[in-house]
Design a protein around this motif. Structure first.
Motif, short mmCIF file in Angstrom:
data_model
loop_
_atom_site.label_atom_id
_atom_site.label_comp_id
_atom_site.label_asym_id
_atom_site.label_seq_id
_atom_site.Cartn_x
_atom_site.Cartn_y
_atom_site.Cartn_z
N ILE A 152 0.85 -1.20 0.00
CA ILE A 152 0.00 0.00 0.00
C ILE A 152 0.88 1.25 0.00
O ILE A 152 0.63 2.20 -0.75
N ALA A 153 1.91 1.24 0.85
CA ALA A 153 2.83 2.38 0.89
C ALA A 153 3.49 2.59 -0.48
O ALA A 153 3.62 3.72 -0.96
N ARG A 154 3.91 1.49 -1.11
CA ARG A 154 4.53 1.59 -2.44
C ARG A 154 3.55 2.16 -3.46
O ARG A 154 3.93 2.98 -4.31
N ALA A 155 2.29 1.73 -3.38
CA ALA A 155 1.29 2.23 -4.32
C ALA A 155 1.08 3.74 -4.19
O ALA A 155 0.68 4.40 -5.14
N LEU A 156 1.37 4.28 -2.99
CA LEU A 156 1.17 5.71 -2.74
C LEU A 156 2.43 6.54 -3.02
O LEU A 156 2.40 7.77 -2.90
N ALA A 157 3.52 5.88 -3.39
CA ALA A 157 4.81 6.55 -3.48
C ALA A 157 4.81 7.79 -4.37
O ALA A 157 5.34 8.83 -4.00
N ASN A 158 4.20 7.69 -5.54
CA ASN A 158 4.22 8.81 -6.48
C ASN A 158 2.99 9.70 -6.37
O ASN A 158 2.62 10.39 -7.32
N LYS A 159 2.34 9.67 -5.20
CA LYS A 159 1.16 10.50 -4.93
C LYS A 159 0.10 10.34 -6.03
O LYS A 159 -0.30 11.31 -6.69
N PRO A 160 -0.37 9.12 -6.25
CA PRO A 160 -1.35 8.87 -7.32
C PRO A 160 -2.69 9.51 -7.01
O PRO A 160 -3.04 9.74 -5.85
N ALA A 161 -3.43 9.79 -8.07
CA ALA A 161 -4.79 10.30 -7.91
C ALA A 161 -5.77 9.14 -7.70
O ALA A 161 -6.83 9.31 -7.11
N LEU A 162 -5.39 7.94 -8.19
CA LEU A 162 -6.28 6.79 -8.16
C LEU A 162 -5.54 5.56 -7.65
O LEU A 162 -4.43 5.26 -8.09
N LEU A 163 -6.16 4.84 -6.71
CA LEU A 163 -5.67 3.55 -6.23
C LEU A 163 -6.57 2.46 -6.78
O LEU A 163 -7.80 2.56 -6.69
N ILE A 164 -5.96 1.41 -7.34
CA ILE A 164 -6.71 0.25 -7.82
C ILE A 164 -6.20 -0.97 -7.07
O ILE A 164 -5.01 -1.26 -7.08
N ALA A 165 -7.11 -1.66 -6.39
CA ALA A 165 -6.73 -2.82 -5.59
C ALA A 165 -7.57 -4.03 -5.96
O ALA A 165 -8.80 -3.97 -5.96
N ASP A 166 -6.89 -5.14 -6.30
CA ASP A 166 -7.58 -6.36 -6.70
C ASP A 166 -7.48 -7.39 -5.57
O ASP A 166 -6.43 -7.98 -5.35
N GLU A 167 -8.58 -7.57 -4.84
CA GLU A 167 -8.64 -8.49 -3.70
C GLU A 167 -7.42 -8.30 -2.78
O GLU A 167 -6.67 -9.26 -2.50
N PRO A 168 -7.21 -7.10 -2.27
CA PRO A 168 -5.99 -6.83 -1.49
C PRO A 168 -5.90 -7.61 -0.18
O PRO A 168 -4.82 -7.70 0.41
N THR A 169 -7.02 -8.18 0.29
CA THR A 169 -7.01 -8.94 1.54
C THR A 169 -7.21 -10.43 1.30
O THR A 169 -7.42 -11.19 2.23
N GLY A 170 -7.14 -10.85 0.04
CA GLY A 170 -7.46 -12.23 -0.32
C GLY A 170 -6.55 -13.26 0.32
O GLY A 170 -6.97 -14.41 0.54
N GLN A 171 -5.30 -12.91 0.64
CA GLN A 171 -4.37 -13.87 1.23
C GLN A 171 -4.22 -13.69 2.74
O GLN A 171 -3.35 -14.30 3.35
N LEU A 172 -5.08 -12.84 3.32
CA LEU A 172 -4.95 -12.51 4.74
C LEU A 172 -6.10 -13.12 5.54
O LEU A 172 -7.19 -13.32 5.02
N ASP A 173 -5.85 -13.38 6.83
CA ASP A 173 -6.95 -13.84 7.68
C ASP A 173 -7.92 -12.69 7.90
O ASP A 173 -7.62 -11.53 7.60
N ALA A 174 -9.10 -13.01 8.43
CA ALA A 174 -10.19 -12.02 8.52
C ALA A 174 -9.78 -10.79 9.33
O ALA A 174 -10.04 -9.65 8.91
N GLU A 175 -9.12 -11.00 10.47
CA GLU A 175 -8.75 -9.87 11.33
C GLU A 175 -7.72 -8.97 10.65
O GLU A 175 -7.85 -7.75 10.64
N THR A 176 -6.70 -9.59 10.06
CA THR A 176 -5.66 -8.82 9.37
C THR A 176 -6.24 -8.12 8.15
O THR A 176 -5.91 -6.97 7.85
N GLY A 177 -7.13 -8.83 7.43
CA GLY A 177 -7.76 -8.24 6.24
C GLY A 177 -8.56 -7.01 6.59
O GLY A 177 -8.51 -6.00 5.87
N LEU A 178 -9.29 -7.07 7.69
CA LEU A 178 -10.09 -5.91 8.11
C LEU A 178 -9.17 -4.74 8.47
O LEU A 178 -9.46 -3.59 8.13
#
Length: 222
Positions: A152-178
């Motif tokens: 997430i930090a890397r995605a923000l590096a160049n101060k983007p106007a738009l973030l696109i995330a494809d199932e960003p919590t898909g590999q995480l347990d429920a608590e970590t995903g939340l």
């Protein structure tokens, strides 16, 4: 911020053709976090790839912050993806041999940012995602949730106007995903970013400003 008009995308030809998107249209106002839900095969990833300039539609129009993607050549799309759009993937996509700080700094190296500016931005972003004390660790030394925070930090590096995330919590347990989704929500507010996030987790959908549901390549619910 994002305008999608009558988007169509098919793969293959004739009777074997798969119609991934069928006339999809929607707008996303600046600063909004929009969740995209739908079953596997509903067209979510295809739609994200089109909005992110990674693929081209068969028909329809996509406008990002007033820029029509169809009017950009390959170099223009490359610059758009590098400077205006941040991508977050389910598989994290970090470079194993680089530290967390070095991974976050990669997009700024690609645009040849001033080294001092880069180091300051990296430190700020790692602090923003709660990993200031993990800057020198490599991905293999971090938990899944921590790796996604680095992404997430890397995605923000160049101060983007738009973030696109494809199932960003898909590999995480429920608590970590939340926790990661709440972080995304906070980042959208603090950085003034617009976000389009594909997720199937009902708990995570509740954190979005708006939910778009895809079914068989069509928007069936706002």
């Amino acid at each position: 911020m994002v305008r999608v008009e009558n988007l169509h995308r098919s793969y293959g030809t004739g009777a074997a053709a798969v119609h991934a998107l069928r006339g999809v249209s929607f707008d996303i106002p600046r600063g909004e976090l929009v969740a995209l839900k739908g079953r596997s095969g509903s067209g979510k990833t295809t739609l994200l790839n089109l909005v992110g300039g990674l693929d081209s539609p068969d028909d329809g129009r996509i406008t990002i912050d007033g820029t029509d993607l169809a009017e950009l050549g390959e170099n223009g799309l490359l610059e758009l993806r590098r400077d205006r759009i941040g991508f977050i993937f389910q598989s994290f996509g970090l470079i194993p041999i680089l530290t967390a700080a070095e991974n976050v700094g990669v997009p700024m190296r690609l645009r040849k940012a001033d080294p001092e500016e880069r180091e300051e931005r990296v430190a700020l972003l790692l602090a923003l995602v709660g990993l200031a004390d993990h800057a020198a660790q490599r991905p293999g030394e971090l938990s899944g949730g921590q790796q996604q925070r680095v992404a997430i930090a890397r995605a923000l590096a160049n101060k983007p106007a738009l973030l696109i995330a494809d199932e960003p919590t898909g590999q995480l347990d429920a608590e970590t995903g939340l926790a990661v989704m709440e972080l995304l929500r906070a980042v959208v507010r603090s950085e003034g970013v617009t976000a389009l996030v594909a997720t199937h987790d009902a708990q995570l959908l509740g954190l979005a400003d708006r939910v778009l549901e895809l079914s068989d390549g069509e928007i069936i619910e706002h």
